[in-house]
Design an enzyme around this catalytic site. Structure first.
Site, PDB file in Angstrom:
ATOM      1  N   TRP A 127      25.142-101.609  -2.845  1.00 18.73           N
ATOM      2  CA  TRP A 127      25.894-100.443  -3.297  1.00 18.73           C
ATOM      3  C   TRP A 127      27.216-100.938  -3.872  1.00 18.73           C
ATOM      4  CZ3 TRP A 127      29.739 -97.360  -0.122  1.00 18.73           C
ATOM      5  CH2 TRP A 127      30.079 -96.166  -0.765  1.00 18.73           C
ATOM      6  N   ASP A 208      25.242-100.910   7.633  1.00 14.74           N
ATOM      7  CA  ASP A 208      25.632 -99.696   6.908  1.00 14.74           C
ATOM      8  C   ASP A 208      24.419 -98.776   6.903  1.00 14.74           C
ATOM      9  OD1 ASP A 208      26.398 -97.705   5.192  1.00 14.74           O
ATOM     10  OD2 ASP A 208      26.704 -99.003   3.446  1.00 14.74           O
ATOM     11  N   ALA A 210      23.393 -95.168   5.852  1.00 15.61           N
ATOM     12  CA  ALA A 210      23.856 -93.980   5.115  1.00 15.61           C
ATOM     13  C   ALA A 210      22.725 -93.004   4.814  1.00 15.61           C
ATOM     14  CB  ALA A 210      24.533 -94.413   3.811  1.00 15.61           C
ATOM     15  N   LYS A 243      24.373 -87.660   3.438  1.00 13.62           N
ATOM     16  CA  LYS A 243      23.034 -87.356   2.920  1.00 13.62           C
ATOM     17  C   LYS A 243      22.187 -86.601   3.929  1.00 13.62           C
ATOM     18  CE  LYS A 243      24.825 -89.852  -0.079  1.00 13.62           C
ATOM     19  NZ  LYS A 243      24.959 -91.270  -0.133  1.00 13.62           N
TER      20      LYS A 243
END
Ligand code: PMP
Length: 394
Positions: A127, A208, A210, A243
């Site tokens: 990302w 991470d 997400a 999300k």
């Protein structure tokens, strides 16, 4: 004062949104921006979140400060969501943060305080915001190989080889699930092998997460993180609710620390909160309070899980239909990997020029590296889309 400044480079994805919006062609397809979309192209407020917000409005009788760590009920619920029930919770701490991005920065600040200028290994690609966030905290960044564009698979052997060259005390950032931008993920055996290398080399995992719930399911998507928690003495985590609770603009995330014991966890937490104090002081409350209410209420939680599962299954269906359409139109299995990728994204492996032609000639919008947002795939226009993609191949 500002006369010497040059404009910051434009954000490519935001620029793409503008181009898409101004495109008058009917049937244009937006596979760009990274938000979940339903069949009508909308990103609705989730039912359980809306209900929690109603209850919050009705019951909240003060807006006085909560403290540097934000909502402690939220923090406890986020630890449980990520680590599950089996981990040793006595040495895990969490601080509410402004989104996953804020959580990443908080963890990075903590790392900087404990090992100034430490090296963080990022997947190639990753990302795009990982790099500036780590650098902003003063950390160094290196890459490990991750994605094979031709096959759509993880370059696992090369990844491991690179990690074996890392120095003790280096940090390895891993996407917990639903890798952004590629959609290619580690399987259970690979997570275990990564854990072995982290242990062998004395490396700190930084997970991470997400998109928990967007890949294989809420628990399955945290399996890698939980496996690490089981094997390594220390780890750090940045999680995002943007999300999976669709609370993008409310900025909801959590920065988590798993230390060797409760005492070290408390000290690390105090340093992380001191960093928060200097960055923004306290996180915004509203979204995290709503998420906490959803996670603490059995009825709301069930409804949230049901809606999240509908979203996940819709993306899976779209993946399969798209891979089949590409197979029909290209007469090849070149894009079969789309069906086995997980999460909101896949990288198709097209060149920038091919991506550009798709936009100009076919009104198909995707990020320049050929990342597509699967949730934007047109359920009724798969073959037209696949035909357009095949037409720009060499
Ligand atoms: N990590 C990854 C891999 C992401 O894709 C994102 C969102 N695009 C984030 C973190 C952070 O998201 P947010 O700050 O919006 O919660």
């Amino acid at each position: 004062m500002f006369e010497t400044l040059q404009p910051a480079p434009a954000d490519k994805i935001l620029a793409l949104i503008g181009l898409y919006r101004n495109d008058p062609r009917p049937g244009k397809v937006d596979l760009g921006v990274g938000v979940y979309k339903d069949i009508d192209g909308r990103t609705p407020v989730m039912r359980a979140v809306r209900e929690a917000e109603k209850r919050l409005l009705a019951s909240q009788d003060t807006k006085t400060y909560l403290g540097l760590a934000g909502d402690t009920g939220f923090n406890a619920a986020m630890i449980k969501l990520a680590f599950g029930g089996k981990a040793d919770h006595s040495r895990i701490r969490a601080a509410q943060a402004p989104g996953g991005s804020g959580a990443l920065r908080l963890v990075a600040e903590l790392l900087q305080r404990t090992r100034a200028g430490a090296t963080v290994w990022l997947s190639d690609p990753t990302w795009p915001n990982h790099l500036p966030v780590m650098r902003a905290a003063g950390l160094q960044v290196r890459d490990y190989p991750y994605f094979d564009a031709a096959s759509g698979a993880v370059r696992f052997d090369e990844m491991l080889t690179a990690l074996k060259t890392a120095n003790s005390g280096d940090v390895v950032l891993l996407h917990g699930c639903c890798h952004n931008p590629t959609g290619a993920n580690l399987d259970a055996v690979q997570w275990a092998k990564v854990a072995d290398v982290l242990l062998e080399r004395g490396l700190l995992p930084f997970v991470d997460i997400a998109y928990q719930g967007f890949g294989e399911g809420l628990d399955a998507d945290a399996a890698g993180l939980r496996l690490l928690a089981d094997k390594v003495p220390e780890m750090v985590v940045a999680s995002s609710c943007s999300k999976n609770f669709a609370v993008y603009r409310d900025r909801v995330g959590a920065a988590m620390i798993m230390a060797k014991d409760g005492g070290q966890a408390d000290v690390a937490m105090s340093q992380m909160l001191a960093a928060a104090r200097a960055l923004y002081s306290m996180p915004p409350d509203h979204g995290a309070a709503a998420v906490r209410m959803v996670l603490e209420d059995a009825g709301l939680k069930k409804d949230w899980e049901t809606e999240l599962e509908e979203m996940r299954l819709r993306m899976l269906r779209l993946r399969v239909a798209f891979a089949e359409a590409l197979r029909r139109q290209s007469n090849s299995d070149r894009f079969d990997f789309v069906a086995s990728h997980r999460g909101m994204f896949s990288r198709l492996g097209l060149t920038e020029a091919q991506v550009e032609r798709l936009r100009t000639e076919h009104a198909v919008y995707m990020v320049g590296d050929s990342r597509i947002n699967v949730a934007g795939l047109p359920e009724d226009g798969m073959d037209d889309l696949a035909k357009a993609i095949v037409s720009v191949l060499d």
